[in-house]
Design a protein around this motif. Structure first.
Motif, short mmCIF file in Angstrom:
data_model
loop_
_atom_site.label_atom_id
_atom_site.label_comp_id
_atom_site.label_asym_id
_atom_site.label_seq_id
_atom_site.Cartn_x
_atom_site.Cartn_y
_atom_site.Cartn_z
N ASN A 46 -10.47 6.88 5.95
CA ASN A 46 -10.42 6.16 7.23
C ASN A 46 -10.49 4.64 7.01
OD1 ASN A 46 -10.21 8.45 8.84
ND2 ASN A 46 -12.45 8.74 8.88
N TYR A 47 -11.30 4.23 6.04
CA TYR A 47 -11.38 2.80 5.72
C TYR A 47 -10.03 2.31 5.23
CZ TYR A 47 -12.86 -1.56 3.54
OH TYR A 47 -12.97 -2.87 3.17
N ARG A 48 -9.39 3.08 4.38
CA ARG A 48 -8.09 2.70 3.85
C ARG A 48 -7.04 2.67 4.95
NH1 ARG A 48 -10.82 5.26 -0.23
NH2 ARG A 48 -10.38 4.61 -2.39
N ALA A 49 -7.09 3.67 5.84
CA ALA A 49 -6.05 3.82 6.86
C ALA A 49 -5.96 2.61 7.78
CB ALA A 49 -6.31 5.09 7.67
N GLN A 50 -7.08 1.93 8.03
CA GLN A 50 -7.05 0.80 8.95
C GLN A 50 -6.08 -0.29 8.51
OE1 GLN A 50 -10.31 -2.07 8.91
NE2 GLN A 50 -11.21 -1.06 7.12
N PHE A 51 -5.97 -0.50 7.21
CA PHE A 51 -5.07 -1.54 6.70
C PHE A 51 -3.61 -1.16 6.94
CE2 PHE A 51 -8.89 -1.79 3.86
CZ PHE A 51 -9.38 -2.98 4.37
N LEU A 52 -3.30 0.12 6.80
CA LEU A 52 -1.94 0.57 7.02
C LEU A 52 -1.56 0.47 8.49
CD1 LEU A 52 -3.09 2.20 4.38
CD2 LEU A 52 -0.97 3.47 4.63
N TYR A 53 -2.47 0.85 9.37
CA TYR A 53 -2.19 0.78 10.81
C TYR A 53 -2.04 -0.67 11.27
CZ TYR A 53 -3.01 5.77 11.55
OH TYR A 53 -2.91 7.13 11.53
N ARG A 54 -2.84 -1.56 10.72
CA ARG A 54 -2.73 -2.97 11.09
C ARG A 54 -1.39 -3.55 10.68
NH1 ARG A 54 -8.07 -5.60 8.59
NH2 ARG A 54 -6.82 -7.50 8.91
N ALA A 55 -0.93 -3.20 9.48
CA ALA A 55 0.38 -3.68 9.02
C ALA A 55 1.50 -3.08 9.86
CB ALA A 55 0.57 -3.32 7.54
N ASN A 56 1.39 -1.80 10.17
CA ASN A 56 2.42 -1.14 10.98
C ASN A 56 2.51 -1.76 12.37
OD1 ASN A 56 4.28 1.26 11.47
ND2 ASN A 56 2.73 1.62 13.04
N GLU A 57 1.37 -2.03 12.97
CA GLU A 57 1.36 -2.62 14.31
C GLU A 57 2.01 -4.00 14.29
OE1 GLU A 57 -1.85 -3.90 17.82
OE2 GLU A 57 -2.55 -2.94 15.97
N LYS A 58 1.74 -4.77 13.26
CA LYS A 58 2.35 -6.10 13.17
C LYS A 58 3.87 -5.99 13.02
CE LYS A 58 2.47 -10.56 12.72
NZ LYS A 58 2.14 -11.48 13.85
#
Length: 460
Positions: free
Chosen positions: A117-129
C-alpha cells in the motif's frame, strides 16, 4: 545461517577447490529480496515479490573460469560443486580472513519496512498527474521496482568482503494519440537507497516529463534526413557514452579483439575536450556499490583523459591475464552467473562552455533532449539510436520539435568531432545487458556539440 556456515567452512572449501590446481578460488553468497509493482489502466495490475538465496563457487585455472552454483547451499551441496570443479586439475595454498571489507547502503526510508500500500501511493500519484493532461493521454504505465541485495565474497587471497545494496527504480511510460497518430513518452528515476528517492524527485514530476514528451511528439514534424550538426543536451543522459563508447573500454571485449579501442592505449581517441570516467564510488547512484561482485572495493577509473585513452575497465580474470589489478568492475546479475567486466556510473566530465551559448552558436542543427534505444557494433563503433525527443536548431534558436528520428554514426568519430562541452551534467539510469546478464548502471554527459552526424528521418 548460511553466511556463518560459509565463514566457518570457507578454508576447507577453498582448499579442496584448489587442491588439484588453479590460480584463484572464490565463494560468492547472495540473498536478494525484490519487489515490482505495476499500474496500468488506472489500477495496480501486477505485483511481484520474491526472495532468492544461493551460493556460487568459481575456480580460475589456466585463464579459464569453472563455475557452479546452488539454490540449496548446504555444506554437502557446496562440497559436491567443489569436487566437480576441482576434478582433474595441481595444488595451491589457501589464505582465509586476512582482510575484511564490510559495506552498506545508507537510506532513510527502508523498502524492506514498507508494504504494498505504501508503494502503491507513488504509482497512483504519477497516474493521476499523467491523466490530468486530458483525453489525448490513452495509456499510462507506471512501474516501481525495489531490491535489497546482501552479498559476501570469500576468496583464496585471504579476502572477505560484504555489502548490502538497496536500490529503487521508478518509471512512467505514456502513450498519447491524436488523429490516429500514436506517440510515446518515457521518464525514469532511480537511486542506490530507499524511498527517499521521492523526496528528491516526486512521482508527479516524473509523470509530467513523460506525459509532456508524448504530447509534444504529437505536434512534432517528421524529421529531416541527412548530415547535421548535433547538440546532445545533458538531459539526454549518457546513452551514447554507455552504448557507443563505454562497452569498448571493457577489458574482456578488448582482449577478445571485439573492441574498436584495442591496442590504442596512450593514443588520441577523442577531442581534447573529452574526459571519460567510470566511478562506482558516487553516492546514491544506481551503479554504485561498496565492493563489486568479486569483493574488490569500488573505484574511480579514468578511461579517456583530455582525448587520450589512458585505461580500461578490468575484473579479476581480465586483470590476471595482463598482470594488472582489477578496477572494481567485476559484476554479476546474481549468484547463478559468473562475474564479468561491466560499467558502473560512466560519464563524460563537464567542460567550460555555457549550454545556452552552445545552442546560440549553432547555425543549423539538431538538439537531442532524450535518447531512446539503439544498436551498437563494439568492433567498429558504429551505432544507430532512436531520438525520443528532438528539435531543429536554426540560426542559433530552437525552432520546432521533430519525430521519427534516429542518430546514425560511429562512437570514436563522434568523440573526435566534439567541438563544445557544456558545464552541466545530466544523469540517466538503466539496466545494462551483456551476455544475458543485466546489472544496474547510471550514465551521464554534459551538453555536447558534434560537428556532423547523420540524422535518419522521413524527409530529405
Amino acid at each position: 545461517m548460511v553466511k556463518e556456515m560459509l565463514k566457518g567452512k570457507s578454508g576447507y572449501l577453498l582448499s579442496n577447490l584448489l587442491s588439484q590446481g588453479g590460480e584463484y578460488g572464490e565463494i560468492f553468497y547472495e540473498r536478494a529480496r525484490a519487489c515490482r509493482v505495476q499500474l496500468e489502466d488506472n489500477k495496480i495490475d501486477k505485483v511481484q515479490w520474491g526472495i532468492d538465496e544461493g551460493v556460487g563457487i568459481r575456480l580460475i585455472k589456466g585463464g579459464k573460469t569453472y563455475y557452479g552454483y546452488t539454490t540449496e547451499p548446504t555444506f554437502e551441496n557446496l562440497m559436491e560443486i567443489v569436487r566437480t570443479l576441482a576434478r582433474g586439475l595441481g595444488h595451491g595454498p589457501i589464505k582465509v580472513g586476512q582482510r575484511h571489507i564490510r559495506g552498506w547502503t545508507e537510506l532513510s526510508i527502508d523498502p524492506d519496512e514498507m508494504d504494498i500500500n505504501y508503494r502503491a501511493q507513488f504509482l497512483y500519484r504519477a497516474n493521476e498527474k499523467a491523466r490530468s493532461y486530458g483525453d489525448k493521454v490513452r495509456q499510462v504505465t507506471v512501474v516501481l521496482m525495489d531490491r535489497s541485495r546482501e552479498i559476501m565474497v570469500i576468496n583464496s587471497l585471504g579476502e572477505t568482503a560484504e555489502d548490502t545494496q538497496k536500490r529503487v527504480v521508478f518509471f512512467v511510460d505514456v502513450v498519447a494519440q491524436e488523429n490516429g497518430l500514436l506517440q510515446r513518452g518515457y521518464e525514469s528515476a532511480g537511486i542506490r537507497g530507499g524511498f527517499e528517492l521521492f523526496e528528491r524527485v516526486p512521482p508527479e514530476e516524473i509523470a509530467k516529463k513523460a506525459t509532456e514528451r508524448a504530447l509534444l511528439m504529437l505536434r512534432a514534424r517528421p524529421a529531416p534526413a541527412g548530415p547535421f550538426t548535433v547538440v546532445l543536451a545533458s538531459q539526454a543522459g549518457g546513452t551514447m557514452i554507455h552504448e557507443a563508447v563505454g562497452h569498448g573500454f571493457e577489458a574482456d571485449l578488448v582482449q577478445k579483439g571485439l573492441s574498436v579501442y584495442k591496442d590504442k592505449l596512450g593514443q588520441k581517441v577523442a577531442s581534447e575536450l573529452i574526459t571519460v570516467i567510470d566511478d562506482a564510488t558516487l553516492e546514491n547512484h544506481n551503479g554504485s556499490f561498496t565492493v563489486d561482485d568479486e569483493g574488490v572495493p569500488a573505484q574511480r577509473t579514468v578511461l579517456i583523459q583530455e582525448g587520450y585513452l589512458v585505461g580500461y575497465m578490468y575484473d579479476r580474470l581480465t586483470a590476471m591475464k595482463e598482470g594488472k589489478q582489477s578496477t572494481g568492475n567485476g559484476r554479476r546479475q546474481s549468484y547463478a552467473h559468473i562475474p564479468m567486466v561491466r560499467m558502473t556510473n560512466t560519464y563524460i566530465a563537464p567542460g567550460k562552455d555555457n549550454p545556452e551559448d552552445i545552442i546560440a552558436d549553432t547555425k543549423k542543427g539538431v538538439l537531442v533532449v532524450k535518447m531512446g534505444g539503439g544498436e551498437v557494433n563494439t568492433v567498429t563503433g558504429d551505432f544507430v539510436f532512436e531520438v525520443m525527443e528532438g528539435y531543429m536548431i536554426e540560426n542559433g534558436k530552437i525552432t520546432y520539435p521533430i519525430r521519427s528520428a534516429t542518430l546514425i554514426g560511429n562512437g570514436p568519430k563522434a568523440l573526435m568531432d566534439v567541438d563544445a562541452v557544456g558545464s552541466d551534467l545530466g544523469w540517466s539510469i538503466g539496466t545494462c545487458g551483456k551476455d544475458g546478464q543485466g546489472v544496474p548502471v547510471t550514465d551521464a554527459q554534459p551538453t555536447l556539440r558534434i560537428r556532423s552526424m547523420v540524422l535518419g528521418g522521413t524527409e530529405v
